[in-house]
Design a protein around this motif. Structure first.
Motif, PDB file in Angstrom:
ATOM      1  N   TRP A 127      63.873  11.764  23.445  1.00  0.00           N
ATOM      2  CA  TRP A 127      65.209  11.989  24.017  1.00  0.00           C
ATOM      3  C   TRP A 127      66.291  11.067  23.469  1.00  0.00           C
ATOM      4  O   TRP A 127      67.492  11.365  23.635  1.00  0.00           O
ATOM      5  N   GLN A 128      65.920   9.959  22.823  1.00  0.00           N
ATOM      6  CA  GLN A 128      66.929   9.049  22.285  1.00  0.00           C
ATOM      7  C   GLN A 128      67.414   9.565  20.933  1.00  0.00           C
ATOM      8  O   GLN A 128      67.101   9.027  19.873  1.00  0.00           O
ATOM      9  N   ILE A 129      68.194  10.617  21.026  1.00  0.00           N
ATOM     10  CA  ILE A 129      68.756  11.285  19.853  1.00  0.00           C
ATOM     11  C   ILE A 129      70.277  11.199  19.931  1.00  0.00           C
ATOM     12  O   ILE A 129      70.832  10.665  20.893  1.00  0.00           O
ATOM     13  N   ASP A 130      70.957  11.717  18.910  1.00  0.00           N
ATOM     14  CA  ASP A 130      72.416  11.583  18.860  1.00  0.00           C
ATOM     15  C   ASP A 130      73.094  12.151  20.097  1.00  0.00           C
ATOM     16  O   ASP A 130      74.030  11.552  20.628  1.00  0.00           O
ATOM     17  N   GLU A 131      72.640  13.306  20.547  1.00  0.00           N
ATOM     18  CA  GLU A 131      73.229  13.919  21.737  1.00  0.00           C
ATOM     19  C   GLU A 131      72.111  14.250  22.719  1.00  0.00           C
ATOM     20  O   GLU A 131      71.565  15.360  22.723  1.00  0.00           O
ATOM     21  N   PRO A 132      71.719  13.326  23.566  1.00  0.00           N
ATOM     22  CA  PRO A 132      70.612  13.554  24.501  1.00  0.00           C
ATOM     23  C   PRO A 132      70.907  14.707  25.461  1.00  0.00           C
ATOM     24  O   PRO A 132      72.041  14.885  25.920  1.00  0.00           O
ATOM     25  N   ASP A 133      69.875  15.471  25.743  1.00  0.00           N
ATOM     26  CA  ASP A 133      69.950  16.520  26.760  1.00  0.00           C
ATOM     27  C   ASP A 133      69.431  15.917  28.061  1.00  0.00           C
ATOM     28  O   ASP A 133      68.227  15.834  28.286  1.00  0.00           O
ATOM     29  N   TRP A 134      70.349  15.463  28.901  1.00  0.00           N
ATOM     30  CA  TRP A 134      69.936  14.742  30.100  1.00  0.00           C
ATOM     31  C   TRP A 134      69.082  15.608  31.016  1.00  0.00           C
ATOM     32  O   TRP A 134      68.166  15.099  31.680  1.00  0.00           O
ATOM     33  N   ASP A 135      69.350  16.897  31.080  1.00  0.00           N
ATOM     34  CA  ASP A 135      68.573  17.768  31.954  1.00  0.00           C
ATOM     35  C   ASP A 135      67.127  17.896  31.500  1.00  0.00           C
ATOM     36  O   ASP A 135      66.240  18.220  32.295  1.00  0.00           O
ATOM     37  N   ALA A 136      66.881  17.655  30.203  1.00  0.00           N
ATOM     38  CA  ALA A 136      65.530  17.831  29.662  1.00  0.00           C
ATOM     39  C   ALA A 136      64.673  16.576  29.797  1.00  0.00           C
ATOM     40  O   ALA A 136      63.449  16.643  29.604  1.00  0.00           O
ATOM     41  N   ILE A 137      65.273  15.438  30.096  1.00  0.00           N
ATOM     42  CA  ILE A 137      64.519  14.176  30.123  1.00  0.00           C
ATOM     43  C   ILE A 137      63.345  14.209  31.102  1.00  0.00           C
ATOM     44  O   ILE A 137      62.228  13.810  30.745  1.00  0.00           O
ATOM     45  N   PRO A 138      63.511  14.647  32.343  1.00  0.00           N
ATOM     46  CA  PRO A 138      62.349  14.632  33.249  1.00  0.00           C
ATOM     47  C   PRO A 138      61.152  15.404  32.714  1.00  0.00           C
ATOM     48  O   PRO A 138      60.002  14.982  32.890  1.00  0.00           O
ATOM     49  N   ASP A 139      61.398  16.532  32.041  1.00  0.00           N
ATOM     50  CA  ASP A 139      60.282  17.325  31.512  1.00  0.00           C
ATOM     51  C   ASP A 139      59.513  16.582  30.430  1.00  0.00           C
ATOM     52  O   ASP A 139      58.304  16.777  30.273  1.00  0.00           O
ATOM     53  N   ILE A 140      60.205  15.746  29.659  1.00  0.00           N
ATOM     54  CA  ILE A 140      59.531  14.980  28.607  1.00  0.00           C
ATOM     55  C   ILE A 140      58.453  14.088  29.215  1.00  0.00           C
ATOM     56  O   ILE A 140      57.306  14.055  28.743  1.00  0.00           O
ATOM     57  N   TYR A 141      58.785  13.378  30.262  1.00  0.00           N
ATOM     58  CA  TYR A 141      57.828  12.475  30.903  1.00  0.00           C
ATOM     59  C   TYR A 141      56.758  13.267  31.661  1.00  0.00           C
ATOM     60  O   TYR A 141      55.568  12.908  31.638  1.00  0.00           O
ATOM     61  N   ARG A 142      57.163  14.350  32.295  1.00  0.00           N
ATOM     62  CA  ARG A 142      56.212  15.178  33.037  1.00  0.00           C
ATOM     63  C   ARG A 142      55.160  15.781  32.095  1.00  0.00           C
ATOM     64  O   ARG A 142      53.962  15.754  32.392  1.00  0.00           O
ATOM     65  N   ASN A 143      55.604  16.282  30.958  1.00  0.00           N
ATOM     66  CA  ASN A 143      54.670  16.904  30.016  1.00  0.00           C
ATOM     67  C   ASN A 143      53.745  15.875  29.371  1.00  0.00           C
ATOM     68  O   ASN A 143      52.562  16.151  29.121  1.00  0.00           O
ATOM     69  N   LEU A 144      54.269  14.687  29.081  1.00  0.00           N
ATOM     70  CA  LEU A 144      53.414  13.637  28.526  1.00  0.00           C
ATOM     71  C   LEU A 144      52.344  13.216  29.529  1.00  0.00           C
ATOM     72  O   LEU A 144      51.193  12.942  29.163  1.00  0.00           O
ATOM     73  N   ARG A 145      52.718  13.176  30.785  1.00  0.00           N
ATOM     74  CA  ARG A 145      51.747  12.806  31.817  1.00  0.00           C
ATOM     75  C   ARG A 145      50.618  13.838  31.883  1.00  0.00           C
ATOM     76  O   ARG A 145      49.447  13.489  32.036  1.00  0.00           O
ATOM     77  N   ARG A 146      51.004  15.093  31.759  1.00  0.00           N
ATOM     78  CA  ARG A 146      49.979  16.147  31.741  1.00  0.00           C
ATOM     79  C   ARG A 146      49.085  16.021  30.513  1.00  0.00           C
ATOM     80  O   ARG A 146      47.868  16.262  30.588  1.00  0.00           O
ATOM     81  N   ALA A 147      49.684  15.641  29.389  1.00  0.00           N
ATOM     82  CA  ALA A 147      48.895  15.468  28.172  1.00  0.00           C
ATOM     83  C   ALA A 147      47.890  14.326  28.339  1.00  0.00           C
ATOM     84  O   ALA A 147      46.748  14.407  27.849  1.00  0.00           O
ATOM     85  N   VAL A 148      48.302  13.267  29.012  1.00  0.00           N
ATOM     86  CA  VAL A 148      47.385  12.158  29.287  1.00  0.00           C
ATOM     87  C   VAL A 148      46.234  12.638  30.162  1.00  0.00           C
ATOM     88  O   VAL A 148      45.054  12.322  29.911  1.00  0.00           O
ATOM     89  N   ALA A 149      46.564  13.417  31.188  1.00  0.00           N
ATOM     90  CA  ALA A 149      45.516  13.940  32.069  1.00  0.00           C
ATOM     91  C   ALA A 149      44.557  14.838  31.302  1.00  0.00           C
ATOM     92  O   ALA A 149      43.329  14.791  31.500  1.00  0.00           O
ATOM     93  N   GLY A 150      45.117  15.646  30.384  1.00  0.00           N
ATOM     94  CA  GLY A 150      44.273  16.555  29.621  1.00  0.00           C
ATOM     95  C   GLY A 150      43.341  15.844  28.672  1.00  0.00           C
ATOM     96  O   GLY A 150      42.187  16.263  28.476  1.00  0.00           O
ATOM     97  N   THR A 151      43.800  14.761  28.073  1.00  0.00           N
ATOM     98  CA  THR A 151      42.982  14.037  27.095  1.00  0.00           C
ATOM     99  C   THR A 151      42.075  13.003  27.746  1.00  0.00           C
ATOM    100  O   THR A 151      40.892  12.883  27.395  1.00  0.00           O
ATOM    101  N   PHE A 152      42.611  12.259  28.689  1.00  0.00           N
ATOM    102  CA  PHE A 152      41.870  11.117  29.242  1.00  0.00           C
ATOM    103  C   PHE A 152      41.333  11.374  30.649  1.00  0.00           C
ATOM    104  O   PHE A 152      40.731  10.483  31.257  1.00  0.00           O
ATOM    105  N   GLY A 153      41.557  12.584  31.169  1.00  0.00           N
ATOM    106  CA  GLY A 153      41.164  12.894  32.537  1.00  0.00           C
ATOM    107  C   GLY A 153      39.756  12.484  32.913  1.00  0.00           C
ATOM    108  O   GLY A 153      39.542  11.908  34.000  1.00  0.00           O
TER     109      GLY A 153
END
Length: 747
Positions: free
Chosen positions: A331-357
């Motif tokens: 998300w730290q790009i030239d023009e951040p999409d503030w509405d999209a930030i929560p999904d970035i963290y939510r999806n990464l958390r799911r990826a952690v659960a999928g790999t390390f569950g």
């Protein structure tokens, strides 16, 4: 060649043609004021007291257009370059100066004799600077001069203790002012200057010289009346609004929480499997380990998949740091999409659960270190019923663990993210300073432009300081997005209430310091108005504290900034500590002794004064700056603790997953005394402060309902009104009866 008689005749002619300096006298039944019009020299004579020079005058200027009627005088300098007006009304001498053109004017030169027995100085909460005290004199000259009246002074005033009476300069115009102290024998003289800027050259400077009684808080009380008269005083109830939310504010210990990453130590149920998955590179594991420190990777290779407790902590620290880096990179790009930030963290958390569950606890809602449902349950179990809990690393912890934040809210706590919009960095400059990544538009278009056309460098010379009116839309968008994903019920806006304000000379977007301050206050009020939650900020200085509920930095301010022994020299016993590891930065958790002269200047109870509380108790709940919590300095814990309890303000603590069990008993013990008192007194005015007769180590505060708090800072027991106070003890007295007591300890 002139003869002696000719020179004598010329000298005599000069004496006849140069008029003597013009003087005007204002007088009422309380005092009289004599003014020298050409230099603005001022002599005051309180009834029954001797004449006192409070300004010996500045460079003489031509005087014209004089008006005087005994209670008011007005005149011009230099054919209208300045217009000065002074009026006497009761105990107030009002001073106003208007300029025709931009420029800086030195208008008061106060001699050292005027300070009397001591200066009354609103540095942070407030201090008494004894005349002739070499430690204080040197400190002010070396580290507190020159100062401005919005940032460096918590209240825009400077008082003088004259024994039977006090005199207080009060700046009704708190911006664009400079106070310079000068050593004069064993005392301090002072010069006041004001800049009339090109942005608003005709704005009038307004001040009051107030004649108070012998109470050192008289000037602060006059300033509070001024705020009320001008409609600028806000009670805590007016700021907070909702009664249930006010109930959460009152009695709340202030806490900064660390270890806010995706996983805590107890979330890894099978370390052998966890390390094996990391080393396998499957799923998201490869991206995570590619960001590990080389030392950690080497250690993992050496130990295989059976790390000890210390090694587990290092591995998990790198793991959480890597996940933060991955999220920020998205998300730290030239023009951040503030509405999209929560999904970035939510999806990464799911990826952690999928790999390390298989190696983790099954209940994702309980994941997290100190920011976890389990930690909040532990806080409640310790007896800590109320707390304001700020996420020290910012709002990212909430995005990783929104259910944990909800658990904290459900437990009755106020949970807030650290957030900031005062500095903007270009994308990628400091990924770890997440709050300063505001997008390229803000960086390019919202920076403060100085009068010389250059940009105003941001915090620690990074990026640029921003115009709060320009960054406002970005602030609203980002906060709205985060708040929609995470149920924070408080917020912390760093810098908004510090009084750090700037004039902006950007073409088409100019902004004065006063407008800057009002914009900061409006941003705070917008959060409360929009989400119905209380907002905290740094310091809480009077010039920009509107809307602010929590002020962090008033009890213990930033001190020793730039001192190499505290900031750089790692071998020094006074070194504060490094800003890592992320889950428990040493700068916040390492306990060290406090170096002189800071120990004496900031913590000697004999020179402490509750100036700020006499104005804002019942309006702003103050505590320490987050750099210096209640356990930071080993050699002033008792003084810090007793002073805060005496002033009825909350302590501050840092907590991490690793320090919960050690620190909670200390916190709960103090809360048992503080919480019930603040619940009752927190909305009340502090009506009195006293040093007990002939003993400045025995001090007393009093509040609207008559409750008295009496603290004994001495190592010996004392008796007050028949009540025995043991060493380092404070008692609460209501209706003449002891209600509760607390003894401070250094351990």
């Amino acid at each position: 060649m002139r003869t002696a008689p000719a020179l004598y005749a010329l000298f005599a002619f000069a004496l006849m043609t140069v008029p003597s300096l013009a003087e005007v006298r204002l007088q009422n039944e309380v005092w009289s004021v004599e003014m020298e019009l050409e230099t603005l020299g001022i002599i005051v004579t309180p009834a029954g007291s001797e004449r006192l020079t409070v300004s010996s005058g500045v460079e003489a200027r031509a005087v014209s257009a004089v008006e005087s009627d005994g209670a008011r005088a007005a005149w011009s300098w230099d054919e209208g370059a300045y217009r000065i007006e002074m009026s006497l009304d009761g105990r107030d001498l009002s001073v106003s100066i208007a300029a025709r053109d931009a420029g800086t004017l030195t208008f008061v030169s106060q001699p050292a004799d005027a300070m009397g027995q001591g200066f009354i100085l609103p540095r942070a909460e407030g201090y008494y600077v004894p005349q002739g005290d070499a430690v204080w004199r040197d400190f002010i000259l070396d580290r507190f001069s020159p100062v401005n009246t919005s940032q460096d002074m918590s209240l825009p005033l400077l008082g003088m203790d004259r024994g039977a009476y006090t005199l207080s300069w009060i700046w009704k115009t708190p911006f664009n002012n400079t106070v310079t102290f000068v050593g004069d024998g064993d005392g301090l003289s002072a010069q006041f200057a004001h800049e009339f800027t090109t942005l608003e050259p005709t704005k009038t400077l307004q001040m009051i010289l107030h004649l108070g009684d012998g109470d050192p808080l008289a000037g602060a009380r006059r300033y509070k009346r001024l705020l009320i008269e001008e409609g600028r005083y806000e009670s805590l109830a007016e700021k907070v609004g909702q009664p249930d939310m006010q109930g959460k504010v009152l009695g709340a210990t202030q806490i900064y929480l660390w270890s806010n990453g995706p996983l805590g130590m107890e979330d890894v149920r099978d370390w052998s499997r966890f390390v094996s998955i990391l080393q396998s590179g499957e799923g998201i594991a490869a991206d995570i380990t590619s960001r590990f420190q080389k030392e950690t990777l080497a250690e993992m290779k050496r130990i295989g998949n059976r790390p000890n407790r210390y090694q587990q902590r290092v591995i998990l620290g790198d793991f959480n740091t890597a996940l933060n880096e991955i999220a920020r990179q998205a998300w730290q790009i030239d023009e951040p999409d503030w509405d999209a930030i929560p999904d970035i963290y939510r999806n990464l958390r799911r990826a952690v659960a999928g790999t390390f569950g298989p190696a983790l606890g099954e209940d994702m809602e309980r994941w997290g270190g100190a920011l976890s449902k389990a930690a909040f349950e532990e806080l409640r179990a310790s007896g800590l019923e109320k707390a304001w809990i700020g996420l020290g690393a910012g709002w990212e912890g909430g995005l990783w663990n929104p259910k944990a934040v909800q658990a904290g809210v459900d437990a009755g706590f106020l949970i807030a993210p650290y957030d900031s919009y005062q500095t903007s960095l270009p994308s990628g400059a400091r990924p770890d300073w997440g709050t300063t990544t505001l997008g390229e538009y803000v960086f390019r278009n919202c920076g403060i432009v100085k009068a010389d056309g250059t940009m105003k460098s941001g915090f620690q010379q990074n990026g640029v300081y921003t115009d709060p009116t320009c960054v406002r839309q970005t602030m609203e968008s980002r906060i709205t997005s985060i708040r929609a994903a995470v149920p924070f019920n408080s917020w912390f806006l760093d810098g908004n209430a510090t009084g750090i304000v700037f004039d902006n000379y950007r073409d088409g977007k100019t902004l004065t310091q006063e407008q800057y301050a009002r914009a900061n206050e409006d941003a705070v009020r917008w959060i409360t108005r929009t989400f119905g939650i209380p907002v905290g900020s740094e310091d809480g200085n009077a010039a920009s504290s509107g809307g602010t509920v929590f002020g962090h930095g008033m009890q213990v301010p930033v001190l020793g900034w730039g001192d190499p022994d505290m900031q750089k020299n790692r071998k020094s016993p006074f070194y504060l500590g490094a800003w890592y590891p992320d889950q428990e930065p040493a700068v916040f958790f390492k306990s060290v002794p406090l170096k002189e002269p800071y120990r004496t200047v900031y913590f000697d109870p004999r020179t402490r004064l509750p100036l700020y509380q006499s104005v804002f108790h019942g309006s702003v709940v103050t505590s320490n700056h987050w750099l210096f919590d209640a356990l930071k300095f080993t050699n002033v814990r008792i003084e810090m603790e007793l002073t805060q309890l005496l002033y009825n303000v909350p302590p501050m603590f840092h907590l991490s997953e690793n320090t919960l069990s050690e620190r909670l008993p200390i916190m709960a013990r103090q809360a048992a005394f503080f919480q019930p008192l603040h619940e009752r007194l927190g909305t009340q005015e502090m009506t009195a402060f006293r040093y007990r007769p002939n003993d400045r180590l025995l001090q007393e505060t009093e509040f609207e309902d008559g409750t008295r708090l009496v603290a004994n800072f001495s190592s010996e027991a004392k008796v007050v009104d028949g009540i025995v106070l043991d060493a380092y003890t404070i008692v609460a007295i209501a209706d003449g009866t002891e209600v509760s007591r607390y003894q401070a300890r250094a351990d």
